[in-house]
Design a protein around this motif. Structure first.
Motif, mmCIF file in Angstrom:
data_model
loop_
_atom_site.group_PDB
_atom_site.id
_atom_site.type_symbol
_atom_site.label_atom_id
_atom_site.label_comp_id
_atom_site.label_asym_id
_atom_site.label_seq_id
_atom_site.Cartn_x
_atom_site.Cartn_y
_atom_site.Cartn_z
ATOM 1 N N SER A 43 0.831 -1.201 0.000
ATOM 2 C CA SER A 43 0.000 0.000 0.000
ATOM 3 C C SER A 43 0.870 1.257 0.000
ATOM 4 O O SER A 43 0.610 2.203 -0.756
ATOM 5 C CB SER A 43 -0.916 -0.010 1.221
ATOM 6 N N ALA A 44 1.896 1.258 0.839
ATOM 7 C CA ALA A 44 2.794 2.414 0.913
ATOM 8 C C ALA A 44 3.526 2.609 -0.412
ATOM 9 O O ALA A 44 3.671 3.740 -0.885
ATOM 10 C CB ALA A 44 3.784 2.238 2.059
ATOM 11 N N ASP A 88 1.158 4.110 -2.906
ATOM 12 C CA ASP A 88 1.007 5.544 -2.654
ATOM 13 C C ASP A 88 2.219 6.320 -3.170
ATOM 14 O O ASP A 88 2.077 7.370 -3.796
ATOM 15 C CB ASP A 88 0.833 5.832 -1.160
ATOM 16 N N LEU A 89 3.415 5.782 -2.907
ATOM 17 C CA LEU A 89 4.634 6.443 -3.365
ATOM 18 C C LEU A 89 4.660 6.539 -4.886
ATOM 19 O O LEU A 89 4.945 7.605 -5.442
ATOM 20 C CB LEU A 89 5.872 5.686 -2.858
ATOM 21 N N ALA A 123 2.149 6.486 -6.943
ATOM 22 C CA ALA A 123 1.112 7.426 -7.389
ATOM 23 C C ALA A 123 1.577 8.867 -7.221
ATOM 24 O O ALA A 123 1.370 9.706 -8.116
ATOM 25 C CB ALA A 123 -0.181 7.186 -6.613
ATOM 26 N N HIS A 124 2.213 9.166 -6.094
ATOM 27 C CA HIS A 124 2.684 10.526 -5.861
ATOM 28 C C HIS A 124 3.858 10.880 -6.775
ATOM 29 O O HIS A 124 3.954 12.016 -7.243
ATOM 30 C CB HIS A 124 3.035 10.739 -4.387
#
Length: 162
Positions: free
Chosen positions: A25-26, A29-30, A32-33
């Motif tokens: 998940s992390a 997120d990374l 995606a950012h």
């Protein structure tokens, strides 16, 4: 993995199973950012190029900013730095000269080479773009603690080494 006294093996398995999903998940997120940062960077390049000159393309803008920061460059250096064919560099340089953003003169040591430098008007426009972007960046950084800035710096350094 060793179980703590008083914990059942089912709890240990559940805990171990949760860790990879948290990491996944992390990482998601990374990624995606990072994608958002790259998209925003491309958009900023387009906006900045247009501010320097309405007909300036992003590729030319990148070359011009490099030359401006370096002081001077030649086509060979640009081709190597940007991993571009010399014919592409030649077309971009010609376009930058036609737009009045780049000057070319013979190299004093090797007359076969051309030394490229940004014109005064290009330097002025680039400085204004950098000032404006620097102000926007500073406003974001002002919201971070020194520890957060160091952590971000470390993360970017490590990502750059991948």
């Amino acid at each position: 993995m060793n179980a703590k006294p008083g914990t059942g093996s089912a709890e240990v398995v559940a805990s171990a199973a949760a860790a990879p999903s948290d990491v996944d998940s992390a990482l998601g997120d990374l990624q995606a950012h990072l994608n958002l940062i790259f998209a925003r960077t491309r958009s900023l390049w387009r906006e900045s190029a247009a501010r320097v000159h309405p007909e300036l393309q992003v590729g030319g803008y990148k070359l011009l900013t490099f030359i401006d920061r370096a002081g001077t460059a030649n086509a060979h250096e640009l081709a190597e730095r940007f991993e571009m064919d010399k014919s592409v560099i030649s077309r971009q340089v010609r376009m930058l000269e036609d737009l009045g953003l780049l000057e070319s003169r013979a190299d004093e040591r090797d007359g076969r080479l051309r030394v490229l430098s940004a014109t005064a008007s290009a330097c002025s426009a680039l400085a204004e773009v950098r000032r404006d972007y620097g102000s926007r960046l500073q406003a974001v950084i002002d919201e971070l603690t020194p520890e957060e800035i160091r952590a971000a710096s470390k993360a970017f350094r490590l990502l750059a080494e991948v």
